[in-house]
Structure formats: C-alpha cells, structure tokens
Design a protein around this motif. Structure first.
Motif, short mmCIF file in Angstrom:
data_model
loop_
_atom_site.label_atom_id
_atom_site.label_comp_id
_atom_site.label_asym_id
_atom_site.label_seq_id
_atom_site.Cartn_x
_atom_site.Cartn_y
_atom_site.Cartn_z
N GLU A 5 45.21 28.20 34.03
CA GLU A 5 46.31 29.17 34.10
C GLU A 5 45.72 30.57 34.03
OE1 GLU A 5 49.25 28.55 31.14
OE2 GLU A 5 49.98 26.68 32.00
N LEU A 6 46.28 31.48 34.81
CA LEU A 6 45.75 32.84 34.84
C LEU A 6 46.84 33.80 35.30
CD1 LEU A 6 43.05 34.44 34.49
CD2 LEU A 6 42.70 34.14 36.95
N ASP A 7 46.92 34.93 34.65
CA ASP A 7 47.80 36.00 35.11
C ASP A 7 46.95 36.95 35.95
OD1 ASP A 7 49.95 37.67 35.47
OD2 ASP A 7 49.75 38.66 33.53
N VAL A 8 47.37 37.24 37.15
CA VAL A 8 46.60 38.08 38.08
C VAL A 8 47.46 39.26 38.51
CG1 VAL A 8 45.32 38.17 40.25
CG2 VAL A 8 45.35 36.05 38.92
N THR A 9 46.99 40.45 38.18
CA THR A 9 47.70 41.66 38.59
C THR A 9 46.69 42.66 39.15
OG1 THR A 9 47.51 42.66 36.39
CG2 THR A 9 49.49 41.38 36.84
N LYS B 64 47.35 27.78 38.03
CA LYS B 64 48.73 28.22 37.92
C LYS B 64 48.75 29.71 37.60
CE LYS B 64 53.06 27.39 35.41
NZ LYS B 64 53.71 26.64 34.32
N ILE B 65 49.36 30.51 38.47
CA ILE B 65 49.46 31.94 38.26
C ILE B 65 50.75 32.22 37.51
CG2 ILE B 65 49.46 34.20 39.36
CD1 ILE B 65 46.89 32.59 39.81
N THR B 66 50.62 32.68 36.25
CA THR B 66 51.79 32.90 35.42
C THR B 66 51.51 34.02 34.43
OG1 THR B 66 53.19 31.95 33.70
CG2 THR B 66 51.00 31.00 33.95
N ALA B 67 52.54 34.82 34.13
CA ALA B 67 52.40 35.91 33.16
C ALA B 67 52.19 35.37 31.74
CB ALA B 67 53.63 36.80 33.21
N HIS C 85 44.22 37.17 31.41
CA HIS C 85 44.83 38.09 32.37
C HIS C 85 43.72 38.77 33.16
CE1 HIS C 85 47.65 41.81 33.02
NE2 HIS C 85 47.33 41.19 34.14
N LEU C 86 43.69 38.53 34.48
CA LEU C 86 42.74 39.17 35.38
C LEU C 86 43.42 40.39 36.00
CD1 LEU C 86 40.13 39.35 37.08
CD2 LEU C 86 41.19 37.76 38.70
N ILE C 87 42.82 41.56 35.82
CA ILE C 87 43.38 42.80 36.35
C ILE C 87 42.39 43.40 37.36
CG2 ILE C 87 44.38 45.04 35.78
CD1 ILE C 87 44.47 44.03 32.83
N LEU C 88 42.84 43.58 38.58
CA LEU C 88 42.03 44.28 39.58
C LEU C 88 42.31 45.76 39.37
CD1 LEU C 88 42.67 41.99 42.69
CD2 LEU C 88 41.09 41.66 40.77
N THR C 89 41.41 46.43 38.66
CA THR C 89 41.69 47.79 38.20
C THR C 89 41.52 48.84 39.29
OG1 THR C 89 39.41 47.96 37.38
CG2 THR C 89 41.12 47.27 35.81
N ASN C 90 40.61 48.59 40.23
CA ASN C 90 40.38 49.60 41.27
C ASN C 90 39.68 48.96 42.46
OD1 ASN C 90 40.39 52.16 42.43
ND2 ASN C 90 38.40 52.70 41.57
N GLY D 278 42.24 38.87 27.11
CA GLY D 278 42.60 37.62 26.46
C GLY D 278 43.80 37.78 25.54
N GLU D 279 43.78 37.07 24.44
CA GLU D 279 44.89 37.13 23.48
C GLU D 279 45.02 38.54 22.91
OE1 GLU D 279 44.36 34.19 20.50
OE2 GLU D 279 44.38 32.50 21.90
N HIS D 280 46.27 38.91 22.59
CA HIS D 280 46.59 40.24 22.06
C HIS D 280 46.20 41.34 23.04
CE1 HIS D 280 47.08 37.85 18.47
NE2 HIS D 280 45.79 37.59 18.40
N ASN D 281 46.06 40.98 24.31
CA ASN D 281 45.70 41.93 25.38
C ASN D 281 44.36 42.60 25.13
OD1 ASN D 281 46.45 43.00 27.92
ND2 ASN D 281 47.09 44.92 26.98
N LEU D 282 43.46 41.92 24.44
CA LEU D 282 42.15 42.49 24.15
C LEU D 282 41.22 42.32 25.35
CD1 LEU D 282 41.59 41.25 20.49
CD2 LEU D 282 42.25 43.54 21.24
#
Length: 201
Positions: free
Chosen positions: A34-38, A60-63, A68-73, A104-108
């Motif tokens: 499972e991974l959140d991708v933004t 599974k892509i889920t919030a 959480h994988l973030i494409l920052t730039n 990861g957890e706690h948005n760290l």
C-alpha cells in the motif's frame, strides 16, 4: 503453429493490458503493498503513469497507506551537445530530473532523493517540425524512464529498511521535541524582571 500463434497473441494482450514492463525484468516485485502517491503537479503525466504502473504491480494506492511517496519537483532542461557547420544539424541533450520524498508514520520524512535521466537527439535545421516531434517523443520516453527508475527504487526498499528509517525518524523527532521542551523550561526558569521605575522629579 496454431499454439505458437495463440501464445504470441496471448502475450501481446497481456502486455497491452499491463502497460510497459520494467526494463530488464519480467515482473515487478514490490514489498510495499500500500502506498499513497502524490505530486506537486497533482495532475501531471508522471504521477499518473507512476500510479498506473504501481497498481498494475499489485500496489494499492490509498491515502490511508502507512507510507507516502511525494514527487516534490520535476524539471526539464535542454542543452546543445554539439554543432554541425553551415547551419546543419545540432545534437541536443534532454534531461529530466525528479525529486522525491518518502514519509512514514506521523508524516515524518524517511528519505529523499532524486532521479535523473538523459537522452541526446539530432535536430535537423531543414526539418524543424520533424525534429520538434522527435523531441516530444523523447520527452515522453524520458518520463517513462523516470517512472521505471522510481519503481526500481521502490522495489529495493524492504519492510526492514522502512522500519529502520521510521525508527531513526521517530528518534530524531523525539530528540527535537525534547530540545524544544528543555529550551522552554529554561526560558520559564529565568526570573522575569519588572520594568524599571523612573522616580518622579
């Protein structure tokens, strides 16, 4: 012969249904289920294609995912690699750079890195339209290469590695919180001086 043709047709259907495969691999094996991708560009082609490839790989892509994988730039650049005399052809190098972060957890933040891909193409000064179309095709190829490289990096992350990164992030956050609290307590311990009273003349 019939069996062979059916096999080829079956493979073609499977490939078209699954999108492109990772270069050099037959299957995509990811330990992340499972991974959140933004992305900063939330509706960009790169994040859209990445989500599609990950979903086709069983992710599974889920919030609500733990990571959480973030494409920052994402940046594109072009430079002339070589010139030909008499106004002839010019070689251009196209570059795409993708910066990303995993939380990861706690948005760290657990890790951040970048992927960089390059490709050189020939631009014919007598065929600007054709050269422009080729540059557009190469840009699309580079974007797919970015997605492939991103998935390859995700493949290399094991649950043990992610757990260790989370532990380090938790310890860092705890140390920072303790330092802030200690500074607050030290500030509170300093006696508050009353403003000086100026005697009346």
């Amino acid at each position: 012969m019939i069996k062979r043709n059916l096999l080829v047709m079956g493979l073609a259907v499977l490939l078209s249904a699954c999108g492109f495969q990772l270069r050099g691999t037959g299957t995509n094996q990811l330990s992340i289920t499972e991974l959140d991708v933004t992305a900063r560009n939330a509706y960009g082609d790169t994040v859209r294609e990445l989500r599609q490839v990950l979903e086709n790989s069983g992710v599974k892509i889920t919030a609500a995912a733990p990571y959480h994988l973030i494409l920052t730039n994402e940046q594109d650049s072009q430079r002339a690699a070589s010139y030909a005399g008499n106004g002839g052809s010019v070689e251009y190098e196209l570059t795409k750079v993708l910066n990303y972060e995993i939380r990861g957890e706690h948005n760290l933040p657990l890790l951040n890195n970048k992927i960089e891909v390059h490709k050189v193409y020939l631009q014919d000064s007598s065929n600007i339209t054709g050269s422009g179309q080729e540059a557009s095709m190469i840009s699309t190829e580079l974007r797919r290469e970015l997605v492939q490289q991103m998935v390859l990096r995700l493949e290399q992350l094991t649950p043990e590695q992610l757990a260790k990164l989370q532990q380090v992030a938790d310890e860092k956050a705890r140390a920072e919180a303790q330092a802030i609290e200690a500074a607050r307590q030290a500030q509170d311990a300093i006696p508050q001086q009353s403003p000086l009273e100026v005697p009346e003349q």
